[in-house]
Design a protein around this motif. Sequence first.
Motif, PDB file in Angstrom:
ATOM      1  N   GLY B  22     -55.575  44.086  99.198  1.00 43.62           N
ATOM      2  CA  GLY B  22     -56.979  43.638  98.214  1.00 43.62           C
ATOM      3  C   GLY B  22     -56.427  42.814  96.992  1.00 43.62           C
ATOM      4  N   ILE B  23     -55.324  43.237  96.352  1.00 45.07           N
ATOM      5  CA  ILE B  23     -54.869  42.955  95.058  1.00 45.07           C
ATOM      6  C   ILE B  23     -53.471  42.192  95.148  1.00 45.07           C
ATOM      7  N   PHE B  24     -52.473  42.804  95.452  1.00 43.60           N
ATOM      8  CA  PHE B  24     -51.190  42.649  95.541  1.00 43.60           C
ATOM      9  C   PHE B  24     -50.861  41.520  96.587  1.00 43.60           C
ATOM     10  N   TYR B  25     -51.166  41.597  97.960  1.00 40.41           N
ATOM     11  CA  TYR B  25     -51.102  40.756  99.003  1.00 40.41           C
ATOM     12  C   TYR B  25     -51.923  39.312  98.661  1.00 40.41           C
ATOM     13  N   LYS B  26     -52.965  39.445  97.934  1.00 39.72           N
ATOM     14  CA  LYS B  26     -53.881  38.323  97.605  1.00 39.72           C
ATOM     15  C   LYS B  26     -52.942  37.549  96.633  1.00 39.72           C
ATOM     16  N   HIS B  27     -52.642  38.011  95.684  1.00 37.96           N
ATOM     17  CA  HIS B  27     -51.990  36.954  94.618  1.00 37.96           C
ATOM     18  C   HIS B  27     -50.435  36.673  94.906  1.00 37.96           C
ATOM     19  N   PHE B  28     -49.877  37.887  95.424  1.00 41.89           N
ATOM     20  CA  PHE B  28     -48.124  37.981  95.731  1.00 41.89           C
ATOM     21  C   PHE B  28     -47.947  37.441  97.138  1.00 41.89           C
ATOM     22  N   ASN B  29     -48.566  36.063  97.531  1.00 44.98           N
ATOM     23  CA  ASN B  29     -48.856  36.047  99.184  1.00 44.98           C
ATOM     24  C   ASN B  29     -47.595  35.432  99.393  1.00 44.98           C
ATOM     25  N   ASN B  30     -46.417  36.215 100.093  1.00 43.98           N
ATOM     26  CA  ASN B  30     -45.185  35.597 100.530  1.00 43.98           C
ATOM     27  C   ASN B  30     -44.862  36.338 101.835  1.00 43.98           C
ATOM     28  N   SER B  31     -44.388  35.816 102.833  1.00 43.37           N
ATOM     29  CA  SER B  31     -43.916  36.374 103.869  1.00 43.37           C
ATOM     30  C   SER B  31     -43.193  37.645 103.874  1.00 43.37           C
ATOM     31  N   ILE B  32     -42.183  37.537 103.000  1.00 43.28           N
ATOM     32  CA  ILE B  32     -41.013  38.511 102.661  1.00 43.28           C
ATOM     33  C   ILE B  32     -41.869  39.831 102.347  1.00 43.28           C
ATOM     34  N   LEU B 107     -56.631  40.786  87.158  1.00 44.31           N
ATOM     35  CA  LEU B 107     -56.229  39.731  86.188  1.00 44.31           C
ATOM     36  C   LEU B 107     -54.907  39.880  85.842  1.00 44.31           C
ATOM     37  N   ILE B 108     -54.308  40.968  85.730  1.00 42.93           N
ATOM     38  CA  ILE B 108     -52.969  41.015  85.348  1.00 42.93           C
ATOM     39  C   ILE B 108     -52.056  40.609  86.459  1.00 42.93           C
ATOM     40  N   VAL B 109     -52.334  40.912  87.898  1.00 41.17           N
ATOM     41  CA  VAL B 109     -51.623  40.654  89.072  1.00 41.17           C
ATOM     42  C   VAL B 109     -51.732  39.051  89.136  1.00 41.17           C
ATOM     43  N   GLU B 110     -52.789  38.550  88.940  1.00 39.46           N
ATOM     44  CA  GLU B 110     -53.116  37.080  88.938  1.00 39.46           C
ATOM     45  C   GLU B 110     -51.950  36.277  88.034  1.00 39.46           C
ATOM     46  N   GLU B 111     -52.017  37.089  86.956  1.00 38.01           N
ATOM     47  CA  GLU B 111     -51.113  36.234  85.755  1.00 38.01           C
ATOM     48  C   GLU B 111     -49.613  36.385  86.461  1.00 38.01           C
ATOM     49  N   MET B 112     -49.321  37.462  86.810  1.00 37.37           N
ATOM     50  CA  MET B 112     -47.861  37.743  87.437  1.00 37.37           C
ATOM     51  C   MET B 112     -47.665  36.657  88.443  1.00 37.37           C
ATOM     52  N   ALA B 113     -48.637  36.509  89.421  1.00 40.52           N
ATOM     53  CA  ALA B 113     -48.158  35.369  90.309  1.00 40.52           C
ATOM     54  C   ALA B 113     -48.351  33.979  89.797  1.00 40.52           C
ATOM     55  N   LYS B 114     -49.019  33.741  88.763  1.00 44.90           N
ATOM     56  CA  LYS B 114     -48.736  32.423  88.085  1.00 44.90           C
ATOM     57  C   LYS B 114     -47.705  32.113  87.443  1.00 44.90           C
ATOM     58  N   GLN B 115     -47.168  33.305  86.776  1.00 50.66           N
ATOM     59  CA  GLN B 115     -45.865  33.069  86.229  1.00 50.66           C
ATOM     60  C   GLN B 115     -44.614  33.010  87.140  1.00 50.66           C
ATOM     61  N   CYS B 116     -44.650  33.789  88.331  1.00 60.46           N
ATOM     62  CA  CYS B 116     -43.745  33.648  89.319  1.00 60.46           C
ATOM     63  C   CYS B 116     -43.670  32.019  90.097  1.00 60.46           C
ATOM     64  N   ASP B 127     -44.368  48.795  94.530  1.00 56.61           N
ATOM     65  CA  ASP B 127     -44.726  50.144  94.761  1.00 56.61           C
ATOM     66  C   ASP B 127     -45.773  50.399  93.760  1.00 56.61           C
ATOM     67  N   THR B 128     -46.799  51.309  94.100  1.00 57.71           N
ATOM     68  CA  THR B 128     -47.993  51.649  93.117  1.00 57.71           C
ATOM     69  C   THR B 128     -47.917  53.176  93.160  1.00 57.71           C
ATOM     70  N   LYS B 129     -47.888  53.669  92.073  1.00 57.69           N
ATOM     71  CA  LYS B 129     -48.194  55.282  91.656  1.00 57.69           C
ATOM     72  C   LYS B 129     -49.427  55.324  90.813  1.00 57.69           C
ATOM     73  N   VAL B 130     -50.409  56.245  91.107  1.00 63.92           N
ATOM     74  CA  VAL B 130     -51.201  56.501  90.195  1.00 63.92           C
ATOM     75  C   VAL B 130     -51.262  58.026  89.835  1.00 63.92           C
ATOM     76  N   VAL B 131     -51.223  58.147  88.318  1.00 65.42           N
ATOM     77  CA  VAL B 131     -51.299  59.394  87.653  1.00 65.42           C
ATOM     78  C   VAL B 131     -52.711  59.695  86.995  1.00 65.42           C
ATOM     79  N   GLU B 132     -52.797  61.068  86.888  1.00 62.29           N
ATOM     80  CA  GLU B 132     -54.242  61.682  86.559  1.00 62.29           C
ATOM     81  C   GLU B 132     -54.663  60.983  85.053  1.00 62.29           C
TER      82      GLU B 132
END
Lengths: 333, 333
Positions: B22-32, B107-116, B127-132
Amino acid sequence: MNETIELIHGDGGKYTSELIKGIFYKHFNNSILTSGIDSALLTVDTGKMAFTTDSFVVKPLFFSGGNIGKLAVCGTVNDLAVSGAKPLYLSAGFIIEEGFSIEILDLIVEEMAKQCKLSGVKIVTGDTKVVEKGSADRIFINTAGVGVIQNNYEMKKIEAGDKIIVSGDVGNHGTAITLERYNIDVKSHIKSDCASVCPIVEAIKEYYPCIKVMKDPTRGGLAEILNEISDIAKLGIRLVEKNIPVLREVKGINKMLGLDPLYMACEGRVVIVVKSEVAEEVLHKLQSLKQCQNASIIGSFTEDLEQIVYIENSFGGKRILNTLDGEMLPRIC
Amino acid sequence: MNETIELIHGDGGKYTSELIKGIFYKHFNNSILTSGIDSALLTVDTGKMAFTTDSFVVKPLFFSGGNIGKLAVCGTVNDLAVSGAKPLYLSAGFIIEEGFSIEILDLIVEEMAKQCKLSGVKIVTGDTKVVEKGSADRIFINTAGVGVIQNNYEMKKIEAGDKIIVSGDVGNHGTAITLERYNIDVKSHIKSDCASVCPIVEAIKEYYPCIKVMKDPTRGGLAEILNEISDIAKLGIRLVEKNIPVLREVKGINKMLGLDPLYMACEGRVVIVVKSEVAEEVLHKLQSLKQCQNASIIGSFTEDLEQIVYIENSFGGKRILNTLDGEMLPRIC
């Protein structure tokens, strides 16, 4: 040097430099790293490379069978290895909470260096950030890694009949963490299986043409990884319960806690999908390794139930092994 | 999808997968990346590669001129670029605090994609980790990157007389963060200079044989990077105060706060050491770029004062620009 990490260790100045030289260069001593330039320079040959990353936030930092440093090296090395790559170079990014003990940092970094040596990889580039007390839980480590694909290994189309091998008993890492996290006072010999899987992948290199997929069952455990593979294959998976290697102690403790070891992370196991005709050979090859004595053929792919993973017990009873949905233990790796 | 990040988003199961798609593949959309295997597979040619990593813990996450996502991409891209490499592939590791807003993550991930896109790089593994809640301060991002060294660029031995060019005014990023962090209510137009330096490095490619060193003055600012270079060169550096580009507003605010803009991090500048005879040419080339209009030759290497960096003012007065020692602003990047 101070006894604890302070904010000044993260400002890029004199203290950062002291920390880098005193701890990181001391243990990760290689000329690519210590040249101290912005990027590590690597010489590569034409071919396919693998590139991966993982962050480690495990709690507690030290557990039976390992620590966050061991996990940080083995985790990334293993992701490369199961992609068919020989791991070569790692990066290491540390986020450290102000007040963290430099002695403990030294122990963690020492273990990382030891694991690098065992796996034949070098930490060639790194970064250290320090955040204020309360802004992180002690220490988080990110590693990224690059490796070279060996023997033209690639994932292949899985077909009905293909066998699934697991390289050792499952659920140990997750169970070891659970016991320590919740201070569960049971007498147990359970140790994390955290280890490099390079020797495993290396041992079966000659069978690469018959190996369809290799995966390491980390977060979500064996159950999650099999669901993922079943999804990719668009085939069902039939598992034989009695063939799934789970230590008696691991079984018992998970029963007591109402948890399922099949969903517990492993950190030193490989799940291998292989053509049926060589499955026994691959198994024997594996069992000759000390870390794979309990390797087992646990099931096979079937067209019966599309994309469903199910377990059959000795009486012919079946239960579905769903994808992980809510139940979980946070910060396992 | 939920509105906030929960611990289950980090367990490797269904919710992790939903977040990734929903977030990462949406913005960083590349086949690799979206092939979803443990490591990204890259095809490389024989040659030299650069490999680097950085973790980003900047506070606040959003600031005038950028956000943590922009910083995370540009920071690693820039480390590769100043090593003479064309940045190609990035990894992205997220450590997220339970309860963090998914909208802000987006928003952050969208900006990352734009800069890429702007830098011509792809995020191919993550990789995604969630902490308490309380175990991390909102979100930390690690990026690692690989690139290919261009035109056989390498660092060269610095000699007395070599000139130092800075590609634009310094201290903007650090000052922008300071103003936001401490809610300092001054009318200002100060923006972080956070940007990819690829166009800068690209513009002067033809001069690589005469370029001795390129560095980006991030943590510790211009002062720290010059001390590092002086150390490597085993030569002193004489800077001409009036030639160091610092915006009038940046100067004023830092004076008011008792800070020195020369120690303030830049996130889109390059310090270039170049043979004296081509310094003017390189400068003109740089000034033709919009992001380098304030580029300047700020000083030169000298045998006078070994490994000492000093600034000369218009009256001939000298002051030493020491390595950073204690004074600092944490979590600038």
